[in-house]
Design an enzyme around this catalytic site. Structure first.
Site, short mmCIF file in Angstrom:
data_model
loop_
_atom_site.label_atom_id
_atom_site.label_comp_id
_atom_site.label_asym_id
_atom_site.label_seq_id
_atom_site.Cartn_x
_atom_site.Cartn_y
_atom_site.Cartn_z
N LYS A 1 0.82 -1.21 0.00
CA LYS A 1 0.00 0.00 0.00
C LYS A 1 0.86 1.26 0.00
O LYS A 1 0.59 2.20 -0.74
CB LYS A 1 -0.94 -0.02 1.21
N LYS B 1 -4.10 6.45 15.01
CA LYS B 1 -4.25 5.79 13.71
C LYS B 1 -5.73 5.85 13.31
O LYS B 1 -6.48 6.69 13.76
CB LYS B 1 -3.73 4.35 13.79
N ASP C 1 2.20 -0.62 12.07
CA ASP C 1 0.89 -1.11 11.63
C ASP C 1 0.62 -2.56 12.04
O ASP C 1 -0.50 -3.04 11.90
CB ASP C 1 0.77 -1.00 10.10
#
Length: 437
Positions: free
Chosen positions: A19, A344, A317
């Site tokens: 991503k 986040k 993440d």
């Protein structure tokens, strides 16, 4: 969606393209004069929103096949003013990088996103962009929607990032492309370096120096970027979910080909080795300027460990899925230095703590730490419905937990998974995961 105890997971898991690299490929392609070709692009909603933003700025962005895209760019300083508001959905990476890319062009654009993105702080981006001469007006607390007017006469800046953030670093470097002289970003802890790698690939002059203040990334502004052919490696953050599921479900044995293993992103895999996980890295190679390998993952018992805080930037993440693995490990896993998780897509520390406790796992949380008391293989009770909080990583983490829990685990909303891993459910079912809904 509900996940319940599954038989062994087996087969080949081809996770989507990275991503982070997909966002950057579209943006830098749009800042180049000529045609950039991209293969392996992640076709999740976050990346598609970035592609739409590049079109709004005047670039031609065209899908020519599955994961294959063509970008005809307008060059540095060539963005035109968008006719409408730019909606970045759930993507903090997309909106922050795009704001950086336009901040030194004398145009105005308005940025927004979904409820989750509108709650996230943008001051960490708009403050350094103001040093170039950009002006931002948004909601109280520096939140979206924000209208940004780019600098008419941008000047290069030197900026020390107050917290480790690849998004902030990248936004400043992208803004520096249209400023004369040298733009310098100084960071105390190394963050993912995809932007620096890709800038060099497109022909920009970027160098790194160690200074008394920290690690300095120095960009020479106003380069002539050259169109590129980019092969996007598979996303290590997405790979973390089938990897974790195979480690949790007894008898599992899966292979994940071509997963990116950039050293600034590989913290989870170092942590898994310390926990005793059966993850082998095979056929190491380089694709698109990024190191990658095939992963062979087999079930096995895990042990709790203390994850050093300096590793946080390289796996920020992956802490939600690490917390799920820790819940199934023997002993206690301690994660410090993770304050960034609170801003986040959701407050990920609290989301994981609340969800794990509902599934029968003892958890302790603080401002910048999470401690999970493992229950050993097959020891998690489950049986809860967990709020995903509009957060794709929370949703996928608890679905993985349910595959090895005694009772099914349900998440209240699976739609957000499409933002980063649109093929997640199909891929997991093909491996043998029992997901319904």
């Amino acid at each position: 969606m509900r996940a319940e105890a599954s038989g062994p997971l087996t087969g080949r898991a081809e996770v989507p393209g990275d991503k982070s690299i997909s966002h950057r490929a579209l943006i830098l392609g749009a800042l180049t004069v000529g045609e950039t070709r991209i293969s392996g692009l992640l076709e999740g909603q976050d990346v598609l929103d970035t592609g739409r933003a590049m079109r709004a700025f005047g670039a031609s962005v065209e899908r020519v096949g599955t994961g294959t895209w063509r970008v005809d760019g307008v060059g540095i300083g060539g963005f035109q003013e968008p006719e409408d508001v730019l909606d970045h959905g759930n993507s903090g990476t997309g909106v922050r990088l795009v704001m950086g890319a336009m901040a030194t062009t004398d145009i105005t654009a308005t940025f927004t996103g979904d409820a989750s993105l509108r709650s996230r702080p943008m001051g960490r981006i708009t403050e350094p962009l103001a040093l170039f001469g950009a002006e931002a007006r948004g909601r109280r607390g520096g939140r979206l929607p924000i209208t940004l007017t780019g600098a008419a006469n941008p000047m290069p800046v030197q900026y020390a990032t107050p917290v480790p953030s690849a998004q902030v670093k990248s936004a400043v470097l992208l803004a520096g492309l249209n400023a004369p002289g040298e733009t310098v970003v100084i960071e105390q802890e190394a963050t993912r370096d995809h932007t620096e790698r890709m800038l060099r690939g497109f022909g920009a002059r970027v160098r790194t120096e160690q200074t008394p203040e920290g690690r300095a990334i120095i960009l020479t502004g106003q380069p002539e970027l050259r169109p590129q052919t980019i092969a996007v490696p598979r996303d290590p953050s997405s790979a973390a979910f089938p990897v974790a599921a195979a480690l949790l479900v007894e008898g599992s044995d899966i292979t994940l080909p071509g997963v990116g293993l950039n050293p600034t992103r590989a913290g989870l895999y170092i942590t898994l080795q310390e926990m005793g996980a059966g993850v082998a890295l095979e056929n190491r190679r380089e694709e698109g300027g990024e190191p990658c390998a095939d992963l062979r993952v087999r079930f096995g018992p895990l042990k709790g460990i203390e994850v050093p805080p300096e590793r946080a930037a390289s796996m920020i993440d992956e802490y939600p899925i690490l917390a799920v693995l820790a819940a199934n490990a023997e002993g206690m896993t301690t994660m410090h230095g993770i304050r960034e998780l609170r801003v986040k897509e959701s407050d990920r520390i609290d989301a994981m703590a609340q969800g794990l406790e509902a599934c029968g796992v003892k958890v302790e949380q603080g401002d910048d730490y999470l401690i999970v008391h493992g229950r050993g293989p097959g020891g998690v009770t489950g049986g809860a419905t967990v709020a995903s909080r509009l957060d794709h990583r929370i949703a996928m983490s608890f679905l993985c937990l349910g595959l090895a829990a005694r009772q099914p685990v349900t998440i209240d909303d699976a739609a957000t998974i499409a933002t980063s891993f649109p093929s997640f459910v199909e891929l997991m079912r093909c491996l043998g995961a029992r997901l319904t809904g």
